[in-house]
Design an enzyme around this catalytic site. Sequence first.
Site, PDB file in Angstrom:
ATOM      1  N   ASN A 620      67.947  20.120  91.435  1.00 37.16           N
ATOM      2  CA  ASN A 620      68.679  19.533  90.700  1.00 37.16           C
ATOM      3  C   ASN A 620      69.123  20.501  90.351  1.00 37.16           C
ATOM      4  O   ASN A 620      69.023  21.236  89.740  1.00 37.16           O
ATOM      5  CB  ASN A 620      67.841  18.927  89.615  1.00 37.16           C
ATOM      6  CG  ASN A 620      69.320  18.127  88.772  1.00 37.16           C
ATOM      7  OD1 ASN A 620      70.592  18.840  88.944  1.00 37.16           O
ATOM      8  ND2 ASN A 620      69.078  17.718  87.927  1.00 37.16           N
ATOM      9  N   THR A 623      70.134  20.911  86.380  1.00 39.56           N
ATOM     10  CA  THR A 623      69.039  21.897  85.531  1.00 39.56           C
ATOM     11  C   THR A 623      68.985  23.048  86.100  1.00 39.56           C
ATOM     12  O   THR A 623      68.166  24.147  85.101  1.00 39.56           O
ATOM     13  CB  THR A 623      67.710  20.763  85.779  1.00 39.56           C
ATOM     14  OG1 THR A 623      67.521  20.748  86.915  1.00 39.56           O
ATOM     15  CG2 THR A 623      68.299  19.401  84.566  1.00 39.56           C
ATOM     16  N   GLN A 627      67.860  26.769  84.064  1.00 41.66           N
ATOM     17  CA  GLN A 627      67.046  27.438  84.120  1.00 41.66           C
ATOM     18  C   GLN A 627      67.532  28.981  83.904  1.00 41.66           C
ATOM     19  O   GLN A 627      66.667  29.934  83.223  1.00 41.66           O
ATOM     20  CB  GLN A 627      65.961  27.072  84.881  1.00 41.66           C
ATOM     21  CG  GLN A 627      64.442  26.837  84.487  1.00 41.66           C
ATOM     22  CD  GLN A 627      62.851  26.357  85.288  1.00 41.66           C
ATOM     23  OE1 GLN A 627      63.309  25.327  85.849  1.00 41.66           O
ATOM     24  NE2 GLN A 627      61.914  27.404  84.997  1.00 41.66           N
ATOM     25  N   GLU A 694      60.306  32.238  85.745  1.00 41.14           N
ATOM     26  CA  GLU A 694      60.166  33.321  85.613  1.00 41.14           C
ATOM     27  C   GLU A 694      60.881  34.174  86.610  1.00 41.14           C
ATOM     28  O   GLU A 694      61.459  34.759  86.045  1.00 41.14           O
ATOM     29  CB  GLU A 694      58.480  33.959  86.554  1.00 41.14           C
ATOM     30  CG  GLU A 694      57.434  32.986  85.890  1.00 41.14           C
ATOM     31  CD  GLU A 694      57.408  32.585  85.430  1.00 41.14           C
ATOM     32  OE1 GLU A 694      57.471  33.221  83.976  1.00 41.14           O
ATOM     33  OE2 GLU A 694      56.844  31.541  84.088  1.00 41.14           O
TER      34      GLU A 694
END
Lengths: 727, 212, 326
Positions: A620, A623, A627, A694
């Site tokens: 996506n 999103t 992130q 991360e």
Amino acid sequence: MKKQTVGQSMDRVDGRLKVTGGARYFADHQPEGMLYAALVCSPVSSGRITAIDATKALRAPGVADVVSHLNAPPVPGYKVENPNPKQGLKIFHDDRIYSNGQPVAIVVANTLERAVYAASLVKVTYAQEVHQTDMAHSMDQAFQNKNMKDYLRGEADAWKKAPVSVEAEYNIPIEVHNPMELAGIIAHWETPDKLTLYAKTQGVKSVQQSLKTLFQLPESQITVHSQFVGGAFGMALRIWPMEIATILAAKKIRKPVKLVITRKDMFTLVGYRPAAKQRIGIGATAEGKLTGITHEAVANTSPYEDFTEAIVNMSRMMYACPNVNTHYQLVPLNLSTPVWMRGPGEATGAFALESAIDELAHKLHMDPLQLRLVNHADIDPERNLPYSSKYLKEAYEMGAAKIGWQQRSQTPGKLEENGWLVGYGMSSGVFGAGRGRATASATLKADGSLVVRSAAADIGPGTATAMVQIAADATGIDVKKIKFLLGESEYPEAPRQGGSSTVSTVGSAVNDVCRNLQQKLGELATANIPAFKDLKAENIQHEDGQLVAGNTRLDYAALLQQQQLPELVVTTTSQAGDERKQYAMYSFSVHFAKVQVHPATGVVRIKHIVSVADSGTVVNSKTARSQMIGGVVGGIGMALTEEALIDHRFGRYVNNNYADYHVPVNADTPPTDVLFINKKDPVINPMGAKGMGEIALIGFAAAVSNAVFNATGKRVRDLPITPDKLI
Amino acid sequence: MSQAPNENPSCPGKKDKHEARRDFLKQSSALMALALTPPLVVKAGEHDETIAGLFEKMPVSMEINGKAYQLSVEPRVTLLDLLREQLHLTGTKKGCDHGQCGACTVHVNGQRINSCLTLAVMQEGKKITTIEGLAQGDTLHPVQEAFIKHDGFQCGYCTPGQIMSAVACIREGHAGSPEEIREFMSGNICRCGAYDNIVAAITEVKQGGHTV
Amino acid sequence: MNQFSYVRPASQQAAIDAITRDSSARFIAGGTNLLDLMKNGVLAPEKLVDINRLPLKNITLNNNILHIGALTLNSEVAAHPLVKTHHPLLSQVLLAGASQQLRNMATTGGNMMQRTRCSYFYDITMPCNKRTPGSGCSAIGGINRMHAIFGASDQCIAVHPSDMCIALVALDATVLVAGPKGNRRIPFGEFHRLPGNTPDKDNNLGKGELITGIEIPHSPFTQNVYYLKVRDRASYAFALVSVAAALDISNNTIRGARLAMGGVAHKPWRLHEAEKTLIGKSPTADNFRIAATVATQSARTYQHNAFKVPMAQNSIVTALQKAAAV
């Protein structure tokens, strides 16, 4: 065929709940008869409790009980005596104090105000012992355990013989996750052996397993609800002693009890990124070919648990270098146990390695981007395996173009804008692309809607949204008719949300259960529908939520209706195979920063960030970008503002609040460009997604400190880079 | 303007002797309750704190999301805890309880404030709007729509506070540029780091000329 | 928080009476600092006297004197046309403090009554002479990066956290006070105290006295003003050091100068000697540097805050340059 959903920029499926206040986090629940808890915490950092006088607290209005080691119900799991003394803090088990802020009692009352006030009335006396919270004064206590073996490739300390070399020490302070949501739990023993919890957790199943052992209950007797989690960044990867304390109080009082800890307690009760002292030696030929890297690290842990993470691992595999050795030790301090914090040990290590690369480039009079390209690892140098996919060179190229890297001056302190010094810096990040084992169930209803369930968590990345997209592509059913449900322990097994692996692990299970659902539908059709009789289930085409045989198209919903089935349920477990032994699987990131430094005041302003992710397929794009920018903001905090300060005389934090522990605010953050390679990894999982939680943070702090060096000629090796360090 | 309540006659006003005061208060409250109330309350008084509670609470009236409330609260109850724990309006969040994060932002008489640092009893006669009162039925407020469109959040925990703050930021005329928005939204921490998207959402609503 | 009683007097006199009668009572206005301290257990008043409904919320200009009622909100003062026109420095400093939510709660009087942000004052488990006289100063020998470089004592090295007060001391404001013995006026520079041997006393208000407002005299500092606040993050943080600079320049000559600093002392720190060095001089970096050197002559530093001296000097020069727009 309808357009593919994966890769689209889709609004979050839970967005409406989140913008209307309808999303319910653990503390928003209020089971009938619920009482409120407040903790009494130790102001001493080592010693024993000699007395607890709860008389006044018990006399205060509304107080139900004061629970401590003196009167707590037994925890059956504690009785299993383990020869290893480092088995965690057994809350309310004995009188031992290991760290400042350790809970010594929990006060329960019928209102929040009464519980909090009564907690201040509990008088605890202590026999204080000598404590140590300063790593610098405990280096003689450094040790290794079996999880922290030394690594050697080629010759040890080969950098010392190199024509050009750098040796430097890098320090990061304790950083605290500090999610916006305060931690805590609601515990409710519905019967003496049936426990229901509303929890803040990155894994409902993990909570269930921990309590199963501690309270020796079958899983079926433990229900964990955690549908919305207000950020966690690693701190909710395990169950904490304060949660056990609440469960014990609820057991004793036999009513639901809610504990929400204070912001101050967020520093002492729910983990943190450990302080780390790192030394890097790095050497190269005059042309910039690396000849040796030595990476040594010491980080702190608690007296009662060894917390280890991958601080030195990036140095083993990031660059093509024939000689690498690493060494990692722990120092126990009178602090609570650390826990993985976003990017975890890799972010700590990347600050050191990527700063050292920049220092070496400067010494070589070489562009640090060029130095990285010269030493690019074409295969994984640690395991000698090909990469499942790696587009790091493209990432460097894209990022450099976007930030305007050619404007950078190789000589520091040469650029200026409006009286501010200007610098450019870059770094790389890498993190293992994992795939674990997960189970999902798919329930197709006769109205054509699909509900997929798995006991996954969502701490913010948009798990349910991504899963709906994956299920939509796998089944051809429209996203609007698909729900993905998570955060309930009664759902099929899923691992904790951590290590950037939810899409890879749970997404694979969702994909696979959808495929199995189609297989089941095919079997139904071949057994019962004339047009499909001659086909094999696995050969039936599926398009847009329909089974296709020649000119015949049959809606899934129609099939169920014809068969008078209210629903069809399929459950599938999915996990990685042998491919993980044949390939090295990593996500990569590249960060570029343009900073301004005010020469008079030492203030650093980040003007522009470009972060590039090689994370495989982007499920996506909306999103995913969020992130990545979130990682950037976390990285700004790590680089410039965040440091948990302890007064070692007391062993106590002095900036344990949001006013003095500086999480970046809106004004600290610059316009941020996020670029994705967005090329499918052909091996890792059906979606080809490698994970990005991360790598969004890993390396970032070094990009900033390298840019600050480029602006000023000052190399700051101790984070955070606050104004006092630059004047 | 509200009526000024009388001072609590049961307060002996002794310094640094909270406990003596408490005990006294409980006794005197119980005695007064016995003297003044019918047997029903006396029965409830088998736990003396129930009666003490009656005397320690104060009446307060306010309008929340357009609805009038007549409440009885302890003076020490903050507006935030009143909303969350007593009225079950849990959309407003507690992130720090000390005015350092903005998660508890609500509007009082149209102005954004931190509900954790004000007492419920101080809101006498005020109009409170929380995140639950922003949408018109099923129609979201333009700022809510924009937060969804621009993904102005991840975990969603700071979001009610961000949105209440954003609406006020636009109304105040502090949304004139990205820099101004960043400064005037700095009282709302987002640990997930959605700031860039929050700025985009506010900018769009501002430039769209919506009535907020 | 402890249980307390709450009253909302209808008149100023009733409010003063309520406080005078009860030694553990406190006024509450915005509450942003008081409730914070109560939640931390630093203060435990048995009675709160809510003064928010008193008619002390006004901004007026009479005979060129600006009057600001004590209950006027920080956000209202910052945005008020009279303030922006006549005392833009005050508007600037207010917007550099806290967040808009807090500025919508905090009052003018309350801002002046703010307690220090020293960690040891806030944490009741560690010694602090300001909180518990005689218990010791934990900041001396502790973590003192944020602490005072001017006017501290061996009892206390805390700093005053306000931004607003830095402008008010620079602008020679007067504090208007009402009390049991009537009204009085306190020059702003004499309102707050240095710690000396009584660090528990932040200011010179007497028992039962209520700040009713402030007055700011007419001044020529309407153009060349600047507030520089150096902090660990870009907004919503207390100052490492801050400088309020105001200049009256004509014909390239400084006719008047005001300089005050925050984050460096137990009270808003006015730099009279440094101001004097500027009068009659041209607004050049060299002259500003001389003022900055004079300003920091009395500085005394501790283990973690030595950086504040060069930072203060550089900040004074920068603020003056910005004010002079050179």
